[in-house]
Design an enzyme around this catalytic site. Structure first.
Site, mmCIF file in Angstrom:
data_model
loop_
_atom_site.group_PDB
_atom_site.id
_atom_site.type_symbol
_atom_site.label_atom_id
_atom_site.label_comp_id
_atom_site.label_asym_id
_atom_site.label_seq_id
_atom_site.Cartn_x
_atom_site.Cartn_y
_atom_site.Cartn_z
ATOM 1 N N THR A 34 0.869 -1.184 0.000
ATOM 2 C CA THR A 34 0.000 0.000 0.000
ATOM 3 C C THR A 34 0.901 1.229 0.000
ATOM 4 O OG1 THR A 34 -1.859 -1.050 1.097
ATOM 5 C CG2 THR A 34 -1.582 1.292 1.551
ATOM 6 N N ARG A 60 -15.239 -5.546 -0.235
ATOM 7 C CA ARG A 60 -14.493 -5.311 1.019
ATOM 8 C C ARG A 60 -13.787 -3.953 0.945
ATOM 9 N NH1 ARG A 60 -8.925 -4.072 2.398
ATOM 10 N NH2 ARG A 60 -8.507 -4.897 4.473
ATOM 11 N N ASP A 87 -9.033 0.185 5.598
ATOM 12 C CA ASP A 87 -8.855 1.445 6.327
ATOM 13 C C ASP A 87 -8.453 2.609 5.415
ATOM 14 O OD1 ASP A 87 -6.392 -0.147 5.961
ATOM 15 O OD2 ASP A 87 -5.440 1.667 6.748
ATOM 16 N N THR A 127 -0.701 1.967 7.136
ATOM 17 C CA THR A 127 -0.692 0.768 6.312
ATOM 18 C C THR A 127 -0.665 -0.438 7.241
ATOM 19 O OG1 THR A 127 0.620 -0.558 4.764
ATOM 20 C CG2 THR A 127 1.823 1.078 6.046
ATOM 21 N N GLY A 128 -1.262 -1.536 6.778
ATOM 22 C CA GLY A 128 -1.319 -2.735 7.619
ATOM 23 C C GLY A 128 -2.668 -3.396 7.449
ATOM 24 N N GLY A 171 -6.169 -3.677 7.428
ATOM 25 C CA GLY A 171 -7.197 -2.637 7.456
ATOM 26 C C GLY A 171 -8.317 -2.907 8.446
HETATM 27 N N1 ASP Z 1 -4.320 -1.232 4.849
HETATM 28 C C1 ASP Z 1 -4.538 -1.879 3.567
HETATM 29 C C2 ASP Z 1 -5.915 -2.512 3.555
HETATM 30 O O1 ASP Z 1 -6.300 -3.115 4.529
HETATM 31 C C3 ASP Z 1 -3.516 -2.914 3.259
HETATM 32 C C4 ASP Z 1 -2.072 -2.520 3.491
HETATM 33 O O2 ASP Z 1 -1.775 -1.479 4.054
HETATM 34 O O3 ASP Z 1 -1.193 -3.302 3.063
HETATM 35 O O4 ASP Z 1 -6.591 -2.457 2.552
#
Ligand code: ASP
Length: 300
Positions: free
Chosen positions: A170, A198, A201, A221-222, A224
């Protein structure tokens, strides 16, 4: 808050996603982040707004197929692209987002158009597509945005050879102008093999993106599903607004995120005085901090 008339040294911070990044790909992730931060800083130095800079950095990363945003985005379990992106400007807490957007080259531009249009704040799916068309954006051929790496990744998940979920990659940016104005932008394809519809975040104010000239700006990021429950981006900015030093606030927010919702991920932040920081609890997160007059700091 920056004091009236005080000159801030402009700064841009970008991330290329928290998560696992194969060793062979790490250099590319870092190079892309550095290039995006430096090009966005060049705009800021010429007097562009913090929002211009954050959007420019994210646009560059969306165009780079290495990242999970724009071209190279990960795929849903039906093999389609559904893009999420948001932008926020700290002066008046202006915000714009799109989610579940079908292929368009630069989702971050469409999110910015939502902010500028001002009628609504957030469009999803078919409504986001219609908004984009009405604002002059050309839809992209899915083929032009779906990389073979993204296709292979989905195949591994569908064949049960890899767990569905986290794609990594991301992208996000935060910027602070010479006037102490902050902005943030974030863009993603989401998670590999996600269900159609879906939303993570990334397009949510306070979760994936936040910017307030009185506190600071953050791009997250992470995972969501966890980030949105913790309102991670706003959480770290509230700490900064309460006087917690920028790096301490970033570390505390990630620690709280892990503790409270078993969260995994990372953030980049900038204060209205131009202080920058990042924090993560994953094995990797490419980042770059470009500041006028200093050497760019970058790593993973
Ligand atoms: N936060 C992003 C999501 O959940 C994914 C990511 O940050 O890698 O869509």
């Amino acid at each position: 808050v920056a004091h009236r008339g005080e000159k801030i040294v402009p700064v841009v911070v970008v991330h290329g996603g928290a998560g696992e990044v194969a060793r062979a790909k790490r250099a590319k992730h870092v190079q892309g982040a550095k290039r995006a931060a430096e090009q966005a800083l060049a705009l800021l130095v010429k007097g562009a707004s913090a929002l211009d800079a954050a959007v420019r950095a994210v646009e560059i990363l969306e165009n780079d197929p290495v990242y999970n945003a724009g071209t190279g985005a990960c795929l849903t379990d039906e093999g389609t692209i559904e893009l999420d992106a948001s932008v926020m400007e700290g002066r008046n807490l202006d915000f714009g987002a799109i989610a579940c957007l079908p292929p368009f080259k630069n989702p971050v531009h469409i999110a910015r158009s939502v902010l500028e249009d001002g009628k609504h704040t957030f469009y999803a799916a078919e409504g986001a597509r219609r908004f984009a068309l009405a604002h002059g954006y050309e839809p992209a051929e899915p083929k032009s945005m779906i990389t073979s790496a993204a296709r292979k990744r989905l195949q591994r998940v569908l064949a049960g050879r890899a767990a569905a979920g986290w794609a990594g990659g991301t992208v996000g940016a935060v910027a602070c102008s010479t006037r102490g104005e902050v902005a943030a932008a974030t863009s993603t394809g989401g998670m590999v093999g996600k269900k159609t519809g879906r939303i993570g975040d990334t397009p949510l104010p306070g979760a994936g993106t936040w910017a307030d000239d009185r506190t600071g700006a953050c791009s997250s990021t992470g995972i969501g599903e966890r980030i949105m429950r913790y309102a991670l981006a706003r959480h770290v900015c509230e700490l900064m607004g309460a006087g917690v030093p920028t790096q301490v606030a970033a570390d505390a927010a990630i620690a709280g995120f892990a503790d409270r919702v078993d969260g995994r991920g990372g953030i980049i932040v900038v204060s209205p005085r131009g202080e920058a920081a990042f924090a993560r609890n994953t094995s990797a997160m490419s980042y770059a901090i470009a500041r006028a007059g200093s050497r760019t700091q970058s790593g993973i």
